[in-house]
Design an enzyme around this catalytic site. Structure first.
Site, PDB file in Angstrom:
ATOM      1  N   ILE A  14      34.290  21.829  21.193  1.00 38.70           N
ATOM      2  CA  ILE A  14      35.690  21.622  21.582  1.00 38.70           C
ATOM      3  C   ILE A  14      35.784  21.671  23.106  1.00 38.70           C
ATOM      4  CG2 ILE A  14      38.041  22.564  21.397  1.00 38.70           C
ATOM      5  CD1 ILE A  14      36.894  21.546  18.734  1.00 38.70           C
ATOM      6  N   THR A  73      32.370  20.828  26.832  1.00 34.27           N
ATOM      7  CA  THR A  73      32.725  21.540  25.602  1.00 34.27           C
ATOM      8  C   THR A  73      32.183  22.963  25.569  1.00 34.27           C
ATOM      9  OG1 THR A  73      30.771  20.788  24.387  1.00 34.27           O
ATOM     10  CG2 THR A  73      32.716  19.365  24.309  1.00 34.27           C
ATOM     11  N   ASP A  74      32.746  23.736  24.635  1.00 32.73           N
ATOM     12  CA  ASP A  74      32.229  25.072  24.373  1.00 32.73           C
ATOM     13  C   ASP A  74      31.178  24.972  23.265  1.00 32.73           C
ATOM     14  OD1 ASP A  74      33.637  24.763  21.989  1.00 32.73           O
ATOM     15  OD2 ASP A  74      35.255  26.116  22.561  1.00 32.73           O
ATOM     16  N   ALA A  75      30.723  26.106  22.758  1.00 33.15           N
ATOM     17  CA  ALA A  75      29.667  26.112  21.739  1.00 33.15           C
ATOM     18  C   ALA A  75      30.094  25.417  20.447  1.00 33.15           C
ATOM     19  CB  ALA A  75      29.244  27.551  21.441  1.00 33.15           C
ATOM     20  N   GLY A  76      31.388  25.334  20.199  1.00 33.02           N
ATOM     21  CA  GLY A  76      31.885  24.700  18.980  1.00 33.02           C
ATOM     22  C   GLY A  76      32.134  23.204  19.125  1.00 33.02           C
TER      23      GLY A  76
END
Length: 182
Positions: free
Chosen positions: A67, A62-65
């Site tokens: 997602i 995932t990314d920082a969010g």
């Protein structure tokens, strides 16, 4: 949690005589236009032989969010294709001194439909769309439950391990891949 027995790779072509496809994979029982049917480019018809591979989304995906990062869907698809070969008893380890073949991605097309998030339990469905002399086109769909997250096609080319020149797909591998072709 994944249902018991989910990690067993079952293809529709391996079902028992009289066993209905919708009992193995309920999502495949929906015909186009039926209530709840999904419209995805890979589904030529509902009983296309399909290999299913489960994937759980981890922090690293995932990314920082929280997602799933877009390139990681390609990793999920690659793992599914690798598991198909492993399921058929085909090793991807090649000794360059003794020869052998490799499969390299020659072309791909992907459509992102919705986001997957941390800890989602995804399923990568893979089928052979076309089997050529030295290449194979896989149709792959990543699902979250009944919802399409990503759908795409990947064309892999068979190349000689030593020279990287295109070479015909060996007959033993061709026969195995043929079981995933509609």
């Amino acid at each position: 949690m994944f249902p018991e027995g989910f990690f067993e790779a079952r293809m529709l072509s391996q079902r028992s005589p009289g066993e209905r496809p919708d009992r193995i994979f309920p999502i495949l029982s929906r015909r186009p236009g039926a209530k709840g049917a999904r419209q995805v480019p890979y589904a030529k018809h509902y009983d296309m032989p399909t290999f299913r591979y489960p994937v759980r989304v981890h922090w690293e995906d995932t990314d920082a969010g929280g997602i799933v990062y877009h390139a990681n869907y390609l990793k999920f698809m690659e793992r599914a294709r690798s598991e198909i070969l492993r399921n058929f008893g085909i090793s991807q380890r090649v000794n360059p001194e003794t020869g052998g073949v490799l499969f390299v991605v020659a072309d791909l097309s992907i459509k992102y439909r919705r986001a997957a998030k941390l800890e989602d339990e995804l399923t990568v469905e893979t089928a052979v769309e076309r089997l050529g002399g030295a290449s194979c086109v896989f149709s792959q769909t990543i699902l979250l439950g009944d919802n399409v997250v990503t759908a795409g096609t990947v064309r892999v080319a068979c190349v000689d391990a030593a020279t990287l020149a295109p070479t015909p797909i060996p007959e033993a591998i061709r026969a195995q891949l043929g079981t995933l072709k509609a």
